[in-house]
Design a protein around this motif. Structure first.
Motif, PDB file in Angstrom:
ATOM      1  N   GLU A  88       4.533  -3.407 -11.676  1.00 34.50           N
ATOM      2  CA  GLU A  88       5.893  -3.004 -12.064  1.00 34.50           C
ATOM      3  C   GLU A  88       5.809  -1.897 -13.086  1.00 34.50           C
ATOM      4  OE1 GLU A  88       8.864  -6.045 -12.430  1.00 34.50           O
ATOM      5  OE2 GLU A  88       7.369  -7.602 -12.045  1.00 34.50           O
ATOM      6  N   LYS A  89       6.658  -0.897 -12.935  1.00 35.82           N
ATOM      7  CA  LYS A  89       6.696   0.166 -13.941  1.00 35.82           C
ATOM      8  C   LYS A  89       8.125   0.696 -14.053  1.00 35.82           C
ATOM      9  CE  LYS A  89       5.530   3.884 -10.708  1.00 35.82           C
ATOM     10  NZ  LYS A  89       4.630   4.912 -10.261  1.00 35.82           N
ATOM     11  N   ILE A  90       8.395   1.338 -15.198  1.00 35.22           N
ATOM     12  CA  ILE A  90       9.695   1.991 -15.357  1.00 35.22           C
ATOM     13  C   ILE A  90       9.426   3.482 -15.495  1.00 35.22           C
ATOM     14  CG2 ILE A  90      11.725   2.238 -16.855  1.00 35.22           C
ATOM     15  CD1 ILE A  90      11.629  -0.718 -17.338  1.00 35.22           C
ATOM     16  N   TYR A  91      10.035   4.254 -14.627  1.00 36.81           N
ATOM     17  CA  TYR A  91       9.822   5.701 -14.644  1.00 36.81           C
ATOM     18  C   TYR A  91      11.195   6.349 -14.682  1.00 36.81           C
ATOM     19  CZ  TYR A  91       8.299  10.316 -13.001  1.00 36.81           C
ATOM     20  OH  TYR A  91       8.071  11.661 -12.872  1.00 36.81           O
ATOM     21  N   LYS A  92      11.434   7.165 -15.722  1.00 40.31           N
ATOM     22  CA  LYS A  92      12.744   7.798 -15.930  1.00 40.31           C
ATOM     23  C   LYS A  92      13.879   6.767 -15.852  1.00 40.31           C
ATOM     24  CE  LYS A  92      11.510  12.463 -14.486  1.00 40.31           C
ATOM     25  NZ  LYS A  92      11.566  13.490 -13.497  1.00 40.31           N
ATOM     26  N   ASN A  93      13.681   5.661 -16.544  1.00 41.65           N
ATOM     27  CA  ASN A  93      14.682   4.579 -16.626  1.00 41.65           C
ATOM     28  C   ASN A  93      14.912   3.818 -15.321  1.00 41.65           C
ATOM     29  OD1 ASN A  93      15.126   4.897 -19.313  1.00 41.65           O
ATOM     30  ND2 ASN A  93      16.800   6.386 -18.998  1.00 41.65           N
ATOM     31  N   VAL A  94      14.143   4.137 -14.286  1.00 43.29           N
ATOM     32  CA  VAL A  94      14.316   3.414 -13.020  1.00 43.29           C
ATOM     33  C   VAL A  94      13.146   2.448 -12.866  1.00 43.29           C
ATOM     34  CG1 VAL A  94      14.537   3.647 -10.504  1.00 43.29           C
ATOM     35  CG2 VAL A  94      15.413   5.456 -12.021  1.00 43.29           C
ATOM     36  N   PRO A  95      13.424   1.145 -12.640  1.00 44.25           N
ATOM     37  CA  PRO A  95      12.308   0.207 -12.450  1.00 44.25           C
ATOM     38  C   PRO A  95      11.721   0.332 -11.044  1.00 44.25           C
ATOM     39  CG  PRO A  95      14.412  -0.960 -12.385  1.00 44.25           C
ATOM     40  CD  PRO A  95      14.728   0.491 -12.592  1.00 44.25           C
ATOM     41  N   TYR A  96      10.398   0.319 -10.956  1.00 47.31           N
ATOM     42  CA  TYR A  96       9.715   0.328  -9.657  1.00 47.31           C
ATOM     43  C   TYR A  96       8.900  -0.936  -9.533  1.00 47.31           C
ATOM     44  CZ  TYR A  96      10.960   5.191  -8.995  1.00 47.31           C
ATOM     45  OH  TYR A  96      11.671   6.342  -8.823  1.00 47.31           O
ATOM     46  N   GLN A  97       9.031  -1.604  -8.414  1.00 45.16           N
ATOM     47  CA  GLN A  97       8.241  -2.809  -8.169  1.00 45.16           C
ATOM     48  C   GLN A  97       7.426  -2.570  -6.911  1.00 45.16           C
ATOM     49  OE1 GLN A  97      11.846  -5.245  -8.395  1.00 45.16           O
ATOM     50  NE2 GLN A  97      10.834  -6.422  -9.978  1.00 45.16           N
ATOM     51  N   LEU A  98       6.139  -2.334  -7.094  1.00 43.97           N
ATOM     52  CA  LEU A  98       5.257  -2.032  -5.966  1.00 43.97           C
ATOM     53  C   LEU A  98       4.640  -3.332  -5.462  1.00 43.97           C
ATOM     54  CD1 LEU A  98       3.540   1.208  -7.342  1.00 43.97           C
ATOM     55  CD2 LEU A  98       5.720   0.964  -6.149  1.00 43.97           C
ATOM     56  N   ARG A  99       4.235  -3.308  -4.211  1.00 46.17           N
ATOM     57  CA  ARG A  99       3.891  -4.570  -3.548  1.00 46.17           C
ATOM     58  C   ARG A  99       2.486  -4.532  -2.931  1.00 46.17           C
ATOM     59  NH1 ARG A  99       9.705  -5.751  -0.525  1.00 46.17           N
ATOM     60  NH2 ARG A  99      10.971  -4.651  -2.037  1.00 46.17           N
ATOM     61  N   VAL A 100       2.080  -5.651  -2.352  1.00 41.22           N
ATOM     62  CA  VAL A 100       0.782  -5.668  -1.658  1.00 41.22           C
ATOM     63  C   VAL A 100       0.766  -4.652  -0.514  1.00 41.22           C
ATOM     64  CG1 VAL A 100      -0.208  -7.971  -2.061  1.00 41.22           C
ATOM     65  CG2 VAL A 100       1.581  -7.699  -0.347  1.00 41.22           C
ATOM     66  N   ASN A 101       1.921  -4.474   0.117  1.00 37.50           N
ATOM     67  CA  ASN A 101       1.997  -3.514   1.219  1.00 37.50           C
ATOM     68  C   ASN A 101       2.529  -2.181   0.717  1.00 37.50           C
ATOM     69  OD1 ASN A 101       4.333  -5.295   0.882  1.00 37.50           O
ATOM     70  ND2 ASN A 101       5.332  -4.064   2.427  1.00 37.50           N
ATOM     71  N   PRO A 102       1.947  -1.062   1.182  1.00 37.70           N
ATOM     72  CA  PRO A 102       2.516   0.238   0.829  1.00 37.70           C
ATOM     73  C   PRO A 102       3.767   0.487   1.671  1.00 37.70           C
ATOM     74  CG  PRO A 102       0.709   0.557   2.360  1.00 37.70           C
ATOM     75  CD  PRO A 102       0.810  -0.927   2.105  1.00 37.70           C
ATOM     76  N   SER A 103       4.539   1.488   1.315  1.00 40.43           N
ATOM     77  CA  SER A 103       5.742   1.784   2.101  1.00 40.43           C
ATOM     78  C   SER A 103       6.094   3.253   1.925  1.00 40.43           C
ATOM     79  CB  SER A 103       6.893   0.915   1.594  1.00 40.43           C
ATOM     80  OG  SER A 103       8.107   1.374   2.138  1.00 40.43           O
ATOM     81  N   ALA A 104       6.473   3.908   3.007  1.00 42.59           N
ATOM     82  CA  ALA A 104       6.847   5.330   2.951  1.00 42.59           C
ATOM     83  C   ALA A 104       7.968   5.508   1.927  1.00 42.59           C
ATOM     84  CB  ALA A 104       7.292   5.800   4.332  1.00 42.59           C
ATOM     85  N   GLY A 105       7.707   6.314   0.912  1.00 43.75           N
ATOM     86  CA  GLY A 105       8.708   6.578  -0.118  1.00 43.75           C
ATOM     87  C   GLY A 105       9.000   5.383  -1.004  1.00 43.75           C
ATOM     88  N   ALA A 106       8.176   4.335  -0.934  1.00 44.53           N
ATOM     89  CA  ALA A 106       8.401   3.079  -1.675  1.00 44.53           C
ATOM     90  C   ALA A 106       9.822   2.549  -1.444  1.00 44.53           C
ATOM     91  CB  ALA A 106       8.116   3.267  -3.176  1.00 44.53           C
TER      92      ALA A 106
END
Ligand SMILES: Cc1cc2nc3c(=O)[nH]c(=O)nc-3n(C[C@H](O)[C@H](O)[C@H](O)COP(=O)(O)O)c2cc1C
Length: 428
Positions: A69-87
């Motif tokens: 999990e990360k916050i980039y420019k105030n937007v939270p991102y939750q990345l997963r075991v699987n990749p995804s085009a454009g997250a």
């Protein structure tokens, strides 16, 4: 064009990128309008929290969990075991569980955001088997992978149909990795009555199933179709129709895939290291133009080509454009055969819409296929893609999927008549 007139070939043709198409339609979107990437059923459904100390729970959780999990420019991102085009994560997972200790027999939605299973349907004498393997009953697990397509079409428009299927393939790869670690045998199924199942699961036009994984004991015993339909719940906070994507899905759901004899792969990974590797898998954002060793390159190559446990198959041929592998002549290879020697990093960078990843890596892999069923072929490309990620990372090599490339120019460069479905870059 109505879906009855569409075919996989036409869907592929209609979603090609070219230098001109990318200039004219660069896919700019306002990030604040991104549809929600997590589906949640209403609160009144019964839920089961997944507990990592329980091995069945851990098996299910690892197929889809958030790993970073990360916050980039105030937007939270939750990345997963699987990749995804454009997250953008269009894929969802449903699991039918029958005769497994500690579970009510039922169909569950895997609620990734809250790490729980939501019981959306209790089984009687009915079940998913009747749509997938008629006249059989599966004591164990049936995983369904679906796409909430608006999450992807929001940004990628018509080409998103490809990303939904590639992402589904990656998700199947994540299920396979968890099954390997939890010592479960699995079988992937691509040819089944998806359209009736979408209707009975209450997906309307907004979500569609692309594949299934079974794991358990198969008994010859008929099971009825679902006796009640499941209410519609939207997988996003808002929805905009894309008629092309809906038609393309239907058109590519009908045609049977090629068939093969079922064969299971054997891998010899160190299990604890492989588990850590599944948790730590990430896409590399920039390569350092470093070489990789020939021995590791061939190890990755050999392992990604192990059998895929399915009877429904489309052959995925891999062209490797080698830029920096110790002891290997740079050039274009079909498998292990050198077709043309030369230095092509600038060319592969250009072909992947000028992405530096495809130029600075050690090898750019192009997945091509002469498929009968386009939906199956793209998912198998994604499934192999997940192996490329996991096996590269396991041996210390970085990796990224690349879904954006100039289709016709890539095909000309490789001198193949087969459609290019996916590109991957590996290196340091
Ligand atoms: C089908 C597919 C296509 C992708 N295409 C690109 C691409 O063209 N360029 C890129 O930089 N990353 C691409 N990626 C990587 C995603 O951006 C990445 O998976 C996502 O941001 C999540 O990050 P993670 O893989 O580290 O979890 C692609 C991934 C997938 C599965």
């Amino acid at each position: 064009m109505p879906h009855s007139k569409l075919s996989g070939k036409l869907v592929h043709e209609a979603t090609k990128h070219s230098y001109l198409s990318v200039q004219m339609n660069p896919n700019y979107v306002d990030a604040s309008t991104q549809p929600r990437a997590f589906k949640v059923y209403p609160q009144f459904y019964r839920r089961l929290q997944l507990n990592s100390n329980n091995s069945t729970h851990a098996f299910i959780k690892l197929t889809s969990t958030i790993t970073f999990e990360k916050i980039y420019k105030n937007v939270p991102y939750q990345l997963r075991v699987n990749p995804s085009a454009g997250a953008l994560y269009p894929t969802e997972v449903y699991i039918q569980i029958r005769d497994v200790d500690g579970f009510i027999n039922g169909i569950y939605h895997l609620e990734i955001e809250n790490n729980c299973l939501t019981l959306i349907y209790e089984l009687g004498d009915d079940g998913l088997e009747s749509y997938i393997l008629p006249n059989n009953r599966i004591n164990g697990f049936i995983f369904l992978v679906s796409s909430v397509y608006h999450r992807s079409s929001w940004k990628y428009q018509d080409r998103s149909i490809r990303y939904c299927f590639l992402d589904s393939g990656h998700h199947l790869g994540s299920i396979a990795a968890s099954a390997y670690l939890h010592e479960k045998n699995i079988k992937l199924i691509f040819d089944f009555d998806k359209l009736s199942l979408n209707a009975d699961l209450g997906f309307e036009n907004k979500e569609f199933i692309s594949s299934c994984v079974i794991s358990g004991e198969v008994q010859a015993k008929p099971v009825r179709r679902l006796r009640l339909s499941i209410p519609f719940v939207c997988g996003t906070d808002y929805f905009q129709v894309n008629q092309f994507v809906e038609d393309a899905y239907k058109a590519t759901s009908m045609q049977p895939s090629h068939q093969q004899k079922l064969d299971h792969p054997q891998f010899n990974f160190h299990r604890q290291r492989f588990l850590e590797n599944v948790w730590n898998r990430r896409s590399i954002r920039r390569f350092q133009k470093q070489s990789i060793s020939q021995e590791i390159y061939w190890r990755i190559w050999e392992n990604i080509h192990k059998p895929i446990p399915t009877e429904n198959i489309e052959e995925i041929e891999i062209y490797a454009v080698v830029h920096r592998v110790e002891g290997i002549i740079p050039g274009i290879y079909n498998g292990r055969n050198l077709i043309q020697s030369g230095e092509f990093p600038e060319k592969t960078g250009y072909l992947c819409i000028n992405q530096a990843l495809a130029k600075d890596c050690a090898v750019t892999l192009f997945f091509v296929s002469d498929y009968k069923n386009y939906q199956t072929a793209l998912q198998l490309a994604g499934f192999i893609g997940q192996r490329v990620y996991l096996f590269s990372n396991y041996w210390g090599i970085d990796c990224s999927g690349i879904g954006a490339f100039y289709d016709d120019e890539a095909q000309e460069f490789l001198r193949t008549n087969k459609d290019v479905l996916y590109v991957m870059a590996i290196g340091k």
